[in-house]
Design a protein around this motif. Structure first.
Motif, PDB file in Angstrom:
ATOM      1  N   MET A   1       0.611  -1.745  -0.176  1.00 46.32           N
ATOM      2  CA  MET A   1      -0.141   0.041  -0.209  1.00 46.32           C
ATOM      3  C   MET A   1       0.722   1.193  -0.429  1.00 46.32           C
ATOM      4  N   THR A   2       0.429   2.663  -0.903  1.00 51.31           N
ATOM      5  CA  THR A   2       1.205   3.117  -1.346  1.00 51.31           C
ATOM      6  C   THR A   2       0.454   4.876  -0.110  1.00 51.31           C
ATOM      7  N   THR A   3       1.447   5.054   0.559  1.00 53.02           N
ATOM      8  CA  THR A   3       1.258   6.083   1.072  1.00 53.02           C
ATOM      9  C   THR A   3       0.973   7.756   0.456  1.00 53.02           C
ATOM     10  N   THR A   4       0.077   8.166   0.812  1.00 51.19           N
ATOM     11  CA  THR A   4       0.132   9.638   0.231  1.00 51.19           C
ATOM     12  C   THR A   4      -0.208  10.611   1.133  1.00 51.19           C
ATOM     13  N   HIS A   5       0.215  11.778   1.314  1.00 50.25           N
ATOM     14  CA  HIS A   5      -0.326  12.811   1.697  1.00 50.25           C
ATOM     15  C   HIS A   5      -1.598  13.026   3.254  1.00 50.25           C
ATOM     16  N   LEU A   6      -2.234  12.568   2.359  1.00 46.92           N
ATOM     17  CA  LEU A   6      -3.442  12.574   3.321  1.00 46.92           C
ATOM     18  C   LEU A   6      -3.681  11.140   4.613  1.00 46.92           C
ATOM     19  N   ASP A   7      -2.969  10.232   3.873  1.00 50.61           N
ATOM     20  CA  ASP A   7      -2.991   8.828   4.540  1.00 50.61           C
ATOM     21  C   ASP A   7      -2.398   9.388   5.762  1.00 50.61           C
ATOM     22  N   ASN A   8      -1.120  10.654   5.528  1.00 48.97           N
ATOM     23  CA  ASN A   8      -0.669  10.359   7.043  1.00 48.97           C
ATOM     24  C   ASN A   8      -1.323  11.916   7.522  1.00 48.97           C
ATOM     25  N   LEU A   9      -1.678  12.735   7.057  1.00 43.80           N
ATOM     26  CA  LEU A   9      -3.094  13.810   8.397  1.00 43.80           C
ATOM     27  C   LEU A   9      -3.738  12.603   8.045  1.00 43.80           C
TER      28      LEU A   9
ATOM     29  N   ALA B   1      -1.745  10.470  11.927  1.00 47.90           N
ATOM     30  CA  ALA B   1      -1.843  11.604  12.497  1.00 47.90           C
ATOM     31  C   ALA B   1      -2.503  12.676  13.345  1.00 47.90           C
ATOM     32  N   ALA B   2      -4.341  12.359  12.433  1.00 52.68           N
ATOM     33  CA  ALA B   2      -5.169  12.898  12.767  1.00 52.68           C
ATOM     34  C   ALA B   2      -5.590  10.985  14.688  1.00 52.68           C
ATOM     35  N   LEU B   3      -5.754  10.499  13.438  1.00 45.62           N
ATOM     36  CA  LEU B   3      -6.280   9.543  14.818  1.00 45.62           C
ATOM     37  C   LEU B   3      -5.188   9.114  15.539  1.00 45.62           C
ATOM     38  N   GLN B   4      -3.572   8.929  15.832  1.00 44.58           N
ATOM     39  CA  GLN B   4      -2.764   8.715  16.188  1.00 44.58           C
ATOM     40  C   GLN B   4      -3.078   9.519  17.809  1.00 44.58           C
ATOM     41  N   ASP B   5      -3.313  10.917  16.783  1.00 42.86           N
ATOM     42  CA  ASP B   5      -3.632  12.024  18.249  1.00 42.86           C
ATOM     43  C   ASP B   5      -4.792  12.006  19.492  1.00 42.86           C
TER      44      ASP B   5
ATOM     45  N   ARG C   1      -7.592   1.610  12.034  1.00 42.39           N
ATOM     46  CA  ARG C   1      -7.333   1.937  10.621  1.00 42.39           C
ATOM     47  C   ARG C   1      -5.941   3.158  10.739  1.00 42.39           C
ATOM     48  N   ILE C   2      -5.236   2.894  11.164  1.00 41.00           N
ATOM     49  CA  ILE C   2      -3.755   3.741  11.622  1.00 41.00           C
ATOM     50  C   ILE C   2      -3.064   2.181  10.677  1.00 41.00           C
ATOM     51  N   ALA C   3      -3.483   1.078  11.373  1.00 37.37           N
ATOM     52  CA  ALA C   3      -3.065   0.410  10.548  1.00 37.37           C
ATOM     53  C   ALA C   3      -3.058   0.195   9.473  1.00 37.37           C
ATOM     54  N   ALA C   4      -4.534   0.226   8.953  1.00 38.34           N
ATOM     55  CA  ALA C   4      -5.225  -0.498   7.477  1.00 38.34           C
ATOM     56  C   ALA C   4      -4.369   0.637   6.611  1.00 38.34           C
ATOM     57  N   LEU C   5      -4.062   1.840   6.702  1.00 40.32           N
ATOM     58  CA  LEU C   5      -3.480   3.480   6.330  1.00 40.32           C
ATOM     59  C   LEU C   5      -2.472   2.783   6.320  1.00 40.32           C
ATOM     60  N   GLY C   6      -1.425   2.006   6.699  1.00 41.77           N
ATOM     61  CA  GLY C   6       0.077   1.794   6.782  1.00 41.77           C
ATOM     62  C   GLY C   6       0.666   2.415   7.964  1.00 41.77           C
TER      63      GLY C   6
ATOM     64  N   PRO D   1     -13.455   9.724   3.648  1.00 35.12           N
ATOM     65  CA  PRO D   1     -14.601   9.943   4.484  1.00 35.12           C
ATOM     66  C   PRO D   1     -14.080   8.707   5.893  1.00 35.12           C
ATOM     67  N   VAL D   2     -13.245   7.385   5.353  1.00 38.17           N
ATOM     68  CA  VAL D   2     -13.608   6.357   6.426  1.00 38.17           C
ATOM     69  C   VAL D   2     -12.551   6.959   7.703  1.00 38.17           C
ATOM     70  N   THR D   3     -11.629   7.783   7.454  1.00 36.07           N
ATOM     71  CA  THR D   3     -11.469   8.327   9.082  1.00 36.07           C
ATOM     72  C   THR D   3     -12.431   9.594   9.210  1.00 36.07           C
ATOM     73  N   ALA D   4     -13.010  10.300   8.821  1.00 36.18           N
ATOM     74  CA  ALA D   4     -13.637  10.943   9.747  1.00 36.18           C
ATOM     75  C   ALA D   4     -14.877  10.599  10.026  1.00 36.18           C
ATOM     76  N   ASP D   5     -15.387   9.209   9.167  1.00 35.89           N
ATOM     77  CA  ASP D   5     -16.497   8.560   9.892  1.00 35.89           C
ATOM     78  C   ASP D   5     -16.065   8.407  11.371  1.00 35.89           C
ATOM     79  N   LEU D   6     -14.767   7.779  11.772  1.00 32.51           N
ATOM     80  CA  LEU D   6     -14.599   7.350  12.111  1.00 32.51           C
ATOM     81  C   LEU D   6     -14.514   8.035  13.889  1.00 32.51           C
ATOM     82  N   LEU D   7     -13.259   9.253  13.325  1.00 29.47           N
ATOM     83  CA  LEU D   7     -13.601  10.247  14.514  1.00 29.47           C
ATOM     84  C   LEU D   7     -15.206  11.005  14.811  1.00 29.47           C
ATOM     85  N   THR D   8     -15.803  11.058  13.991  1.00 33.69           N
ATOM     86  CA  THR D   8     -17.054  11.561  14.658  1.00 33.69           C
ATOM     87  C   THR D   8     -17.554  10.591  15.605  1.00 33.69           C
TER      88      THR D   8
END
Length: 150
Positions: A1-9, A12-16, A64-69, A126-133
């Motif tokens: 899986m390649t990591t994009t800038h959005l994946d990194n953000l 980071a959000a999920l980790q915080d 989710r963090i792991a799923a994003l690489g 949207p998956v990360t946003a949904d999880l945080l919501t």
């Protein structure tokens, strides 16, 4: 899986949020063991339920963090260095003191998650946003429970 800038953000959000959720789960268990007072039994039981609910959120965030690489980190060193929560006092906690501490921690988790949700880049995942919501929704319900018992 390649990591994009959005994946990194997103990671980071999920980790915080993971850091504060894992820390509050630990604090809820600590409070559960040390709470005393007239409403001991109901607060004792709720603290146990809160710890379990927070552990479930921590698991979802970490997966989710792991799923994003990424590599989720809720090690004790990371929690103590990076949590935005106040420390829980050592020893006996009056029921009101325990409830106030959980209320403050839940408030902080919602604030951290919301600040990331306000970041437009996180909204593009949207998956990360949904999880945080979902985390925000659930911690605000738990916050209502904490306040209703005070």
């Amino acid at each position: 899986m390649t990591t994009t800038h959005l994946d990194n953000l997103a990671t980071a959000a999920l980790q915080d949020v993971l850091i504060d959720v894992a820390e509050l789960a630990s604090q809820a268990k600590q409070a559960h063991w040390n709470v005393r007072g007239a409403t001991f039994l109901s607060v004792h039981r709720w603290l146990d339920e809160l710890a379990e609910a927070l552990r479930g959120h921590a698991d979802s965030l970490a997966e989710r963090i792991a799923a994003l690489g990424g590599w989720p980190d809720a090690c004790s060193e990371t929690l103590s260095e990076r949590t935005t929560l106040e420390s829980l006092p050592f020893g006996r906690l009056a029921t009101g003191q325990a409830l106030a501490a959980m209320d403050a921690g839940l408030e902080r988790i919602a604030a951290v998650a919301t600040s990331w949700l306000d970041n437009p880049a996180v909204g593009h995942d949207p998956v990360t946003a949904d999880l945080l919501t979902g985390v925000c929704r659930d911690v605000q319900i738990q916050q209502w429970f904490a306040r209703a018992q005070q």
